[in-house]
Design an enzyme around this catalytic site. Structure first.
Site, PDB file in Angstrom:
ATOM      1  N   ASN A   4       0.042  -2.305   5.656  1.00 56.28           N
ATOM      2  CA  ASN A   4       0.623  -3.577   6.075  1.00 56.28           C
ATOM      3  C   ASN A   4       2.075  -3.420   6.551  1.00 56.28           C
ATOM      4  O   ASN A   4       2.861  -2.706   5.935  1.00 56.28           O
ATOM      5  CB  ASN A   4       0.599  -4.535   4.879  1.00 56.28           C
ATOM      6  CG  ASN A   4       0.190  -5.911   5.298  1.00 56.28           C
ATOM      7  OD1 ASN A   4      -0.459  -6.101   6.320  1.00 56.28           O
ATOM      8  ND2 ASN A   4       0.586  -6.900   4.510  1.00 56.28           N
ATOM      9  N   CYS A  14       0.848  -1.195   0.000  1.00 57.65           N
ATOM     10  CA  CYS A  14       0.000   0.000   0.000  1.00 57.65           C
ATOM     11  C   CYS A  14       0.879   1.239   0.000  1.00 57.65           C
ATOM     12  O   CYS A  14       2.042   1.169   0.369  1.00 57.65           O
ATOM     13  CB  CYS A  14      -0.837   0.080   1.265  1.00 57.65           C
ATOM     14  SG  CYS A  14      -2.098  -1.170   1.349  1.00 57.65           S
ATOM     15  N   ARG A  44      -4.764   7.112   0.372  1.00 60.64           N
ATOM     16  CA  ARG A  44      -3.879   5.966   0.111  1.00 60.64           C
ATOM     17  C   ARG A  44      -4.321   5.149  -1.098  1.00 60.64           C
ATOM     18  O   ARG A  44      -5.464   5.277  -1.566  1.00 60.64           O
ATOM     19  CB  ARG A  44      -3.913   5.099   1.348  1.00 60.64           C
ATOM     20  CG  ARG A  44      -5.306   4.489   1.631  1.00 60.64           C
ATOM     21  CD  ARG A  44      -5.475   3.032   1.273  1.00 60.64           C
ATOM     22  NE  ARG A  44      -4.533   2.170   1.930  1.00 60.64           N
ATOM     23  CZ  ARG A  44      -4.666   1.714   3.170  1.00 60.64           C
ATOM     24  NH1 ARG A  44      -5.767   2.024   3.855  1.00 60.64           N
ATOM     25  NH2 ARG A  44      -3.761   0.925   3.702  1.00 60.64           N
TER      26      ARG A  44
HETATM   27  C1  LIG Z   1      -3.951  -5.601   4.157  1.00 60.26           C
HETATM   28  C2  LIG Z   1      -4.383  -4.155   4.260  1.00 60.26           C
HETATM   29  C3  LIG Z   1      -3.177  -3.279   4.022  1.00 60.26           C
HETATM   30  C4  LIG Z   1      -2.826  -3.242   2.568  1.00 60.26           C
HETATM   31  C5  LIG Z   1      -1.431  -3.617   2.339  1.00 60.26           C
HETATM   32  O1  LIG Z   1      -0.499  -3.010   2.808  1.00 60.26           O
HETATM   33  N1  LIG Z   1      -1.323  -4.761   1.624  1.00 60.26           N
HETATM   34  C6  LIG Z   1      -0.580  -5.826   1.338  1.00 60.26           C
HETATM   35  C7  LIG Z   1       0.863  -6.169   1.610  1.00 60.26           C
HETATM   36  O2  LIG Z   1       1.752  -5.376   1.781  1.00 60.26           O
HETATM   37  O3  LIG Z   1       1.127  -7.351   1.658  1.00 60.26           O
HETATM   38  C8  LIG Z   1      -5.012  -3.815   5.610  1.00 60.26           C
HETATM   39  C9  LIG Z   1      -5.297  -2.305   5.741  1.00 60.26           C
HETATM   40  C10 LIG Z   1      -6.494  -2.175   6.690  1.00 60.26           C
HETATM   41  C11 LIG Z   1      -6.749  -3.607   7.160  1.00 60.26           C
HETATM   42  C12 LIG Z   1      -8.137  -3.939   7.728  1.00 60.26           C
HETATM   43  C13 LIG Z   1      -8.505  -3.002   8.872  1.00 60.26           C
HETATM   44  O4  LIG Z   1      -7.475  -2.930   9.840  1.00 60.26           O
HETATM   45  C14 LIG Z   1      -9.824  -3.406   9.526  1.00 60.26           C
HETATM   46  C15 LIG Z   1      -9.907  -4.890   9.921  1.00 60.26           C
HETATM   47  C16 LIG Z   1      -9.106  -5.209  11.179  1.00 60.26           C
HETATM   48  C17 LIG Z   1      -9.220  -6.674  11.590  1.00 60.26           C
HETATM   49  O5  LIG Z   1      -8.408  -6.890  12.695  1.00 60.26           O
HETATM   50  C18 LIG Z   1      -8.774  -7.552  10.440  1.00 60.26           C
HETATM   51  C19 LIG Z   1      -9.581  -7.287   9.211  1.00 60.26           C
HETATM   52  C20 LIG Z   1      -9.564  -5.822   8.764  1.00 60.26           C
HETATM   53  C21 LIG Z   1     -10.658  -5.704   7.682  1.00 60.26           C
HETATM   54  C22 LIG Z   1      -8.168  -5.415   8.182  1.00 60.26           C
HETATM   55  C23 LIG Z   1      -7.721  -6.329   7.025  1.00 60.26           C
HETATM   56  C24 LIG Z   1      -6.378  -5.923   6.419  1.00 60.26           C
HETATM   57  C25 LIG Z   1      -6.377  -4.452   5.948  1.00 60.26           C
HETATM   58  C26 LIG Z   1      -7.350  -4.329   4.769  1.00 60.26           C
END
Ligand SMILES: C[C@H](CCC(=O)NCC(=O)O)[C@H]1CC[C@H]2[C@@H]3[C@H](O)C[C@@H]4C[C@H](O)CC[C@]4(C)[C@H]3CC[C@]12C
Length: 325
Positions: free
Chosen positions: A79, A2, A16
């Site tokens: 992440n 991200c 973002r």
């Molecule tokens: C994975 C992404 C971040 C994107 C990123 O950096 N991606 C991939 C990588 O580097 O490998 C994160 C950002 C916000 C996160 C979400 C949010 O924190 C809200 C929520 C929190 C819960 O503990 C888990 C699910 C849930 C829904 C999370 C799932 C993972 C997300 C969607």
């Protein structure tokens, strides 16, 4: 992966790219001032600042990925695997789980300085939202409408709050290492390079754009950090909202992940699911998606911000064409 930025041409735009291989069913969510935010280890927050951003709503709780509040403070979770550490509950601290962190900060802070003060008491704890939705390893960019920003990383040795003079965040490694790596690119330039190589040689400058020849083009986190910083700091600044929003999305899209380039498991590719940004000075939220590059706009001020009910807008993801004939 991200990428998150604050871009300050005149007003301040914060948001973002969300890059992932699967979509969680997230939506645009406006949480008004009187929605009762519950926290696992802290008292309910019955009254707070209103906020808009992208969230997954689960059990009537907005699990924000990123958001901005009505005072012009924005926050995004990115992440941060391997380095992230969550702690046991500790007496005398504000014990907050990562999934509660965005509402906790945006609910009560108007500026980065206020957020820094609040962070002095915080302990990011090891509490899952549910059995199905476990902790995600994140770090955060927080920015306000003065253009100031900080990075928050919870490592095994404790919570780190770094001033972020670049106003950008990607993923690993730890933030100070990203800053050190940026040094390697100090000679990038939008101008044609000057010959500092040797006075004994003539360079012909065979192509325009040679000043950015060494700008990294990879999908990895260090490459995106350098690329988005270079593109942001060299972006033009305009007088109109339309041109500045357009430029903001050019910057984010310059680190967009096209499908097919970042294989995270056999046959599975991470891609930029959405790009979003809030004008922190006005509270207007904008986004594009992988398939819909026409900018969608949500103005939270058009809603009743004193309500106690969230407003949810499904993501507008459809590919459309402007047909000329
Ligand atoms: C994975 C992404 C971040 C994107 C990123 O950096 N991606 C991939 C990588 O580097 O490998 C994160 C950002 C916000 C996160 C979400 C949010 O924190 C809200 C929520 C929190 C819960 O503990 C888990 C699910 C849930 C829904 C999370 C799932 C993972 C997300 C969607």
């Amino acid at each position: 992966m991200c990428t998150s930025i604050i871009f300050s041409p005149k007003d301040h735009y914060f948001g973002r790219n969300l890059d992932l291989e699967v979509s969680f069913g997230q939506q645009v969510v406006v949480t008004p001032r009187n929605y009762n935010f519950k926290f696992r280890k802290m008292p309910d927050m019955k009254k707070h600042f209103a906020m808009v951003g992208i969230a997954l709503v689960a059990d009537e709780y907005p699990l924000y990925f990123d958001a901005a509040n009505e005072k012009g403070l924005g926050m995004a979770g990115l992440n941060y695997p391997d380095n992230f550490h969550a702690f046991e509950v500790e007496d005398g601290k504000d014990n907050i789980s990562p999934f509660e962190f965005i509402p906790w900060v945006l609910g009560q802070c108007a500026t980065v300085d206020e957020a820094k003060k609040l962070l002095e008491k915080i302990n990011l704890v090891n509490i899952n939202f549910s059995e199905k939705m476990q902790l995600s390893p994140l770090h955060w960019l927080i920015a306000d409408k003065t253009g100031k920003s900080i990075t928050v990383e919870s490592d095994i040795d404790g919570l780190h709050v770094y001033d972020n003079p670049i106003g950008c965040l990607t993923n690993n490694p730890q933030f100070p290492k990203q800053l050190t790596n940026l040094d390697n690119y100090a000679n990038l330039s939008p101008a044609m390079p000057e010959n500092t190589f040797s006075k004994e040689i003539n360079f012909n400058g065979y192509s325009r754009g040679l000043g950015s020849h060494n700008l990294p083009g990879g999908m990895d986190s260090e490459s995106r950090f350098v690329r988005v910083a270079f593109n942001k700091f060299n972006a033009p600044k305009f007088d109109t909202e339309e041109e500045n929003v357009d430029t903001y999305f050019h910057i984010l899209h310059s680190v967009e992940q096209q499908k097919g380039l970042d294989e995270v498991a056999p046959g599975q590719f991470e891609y930029t699911i959405y790009s979003d940004g809030t004008n922190l000075d006005t509270g207007v939220f904008y986004y594009t998606t992988y398939t819909n590059k026409r900018i969608t706009k949500v103005d939270m001020n058009k809603l009743d911000l004193d309500s106690d009910q969230m407003t949810v807008y499904p993501i507008n993801d459809k590919i459309t064409f402007d047909e000329e004939n």
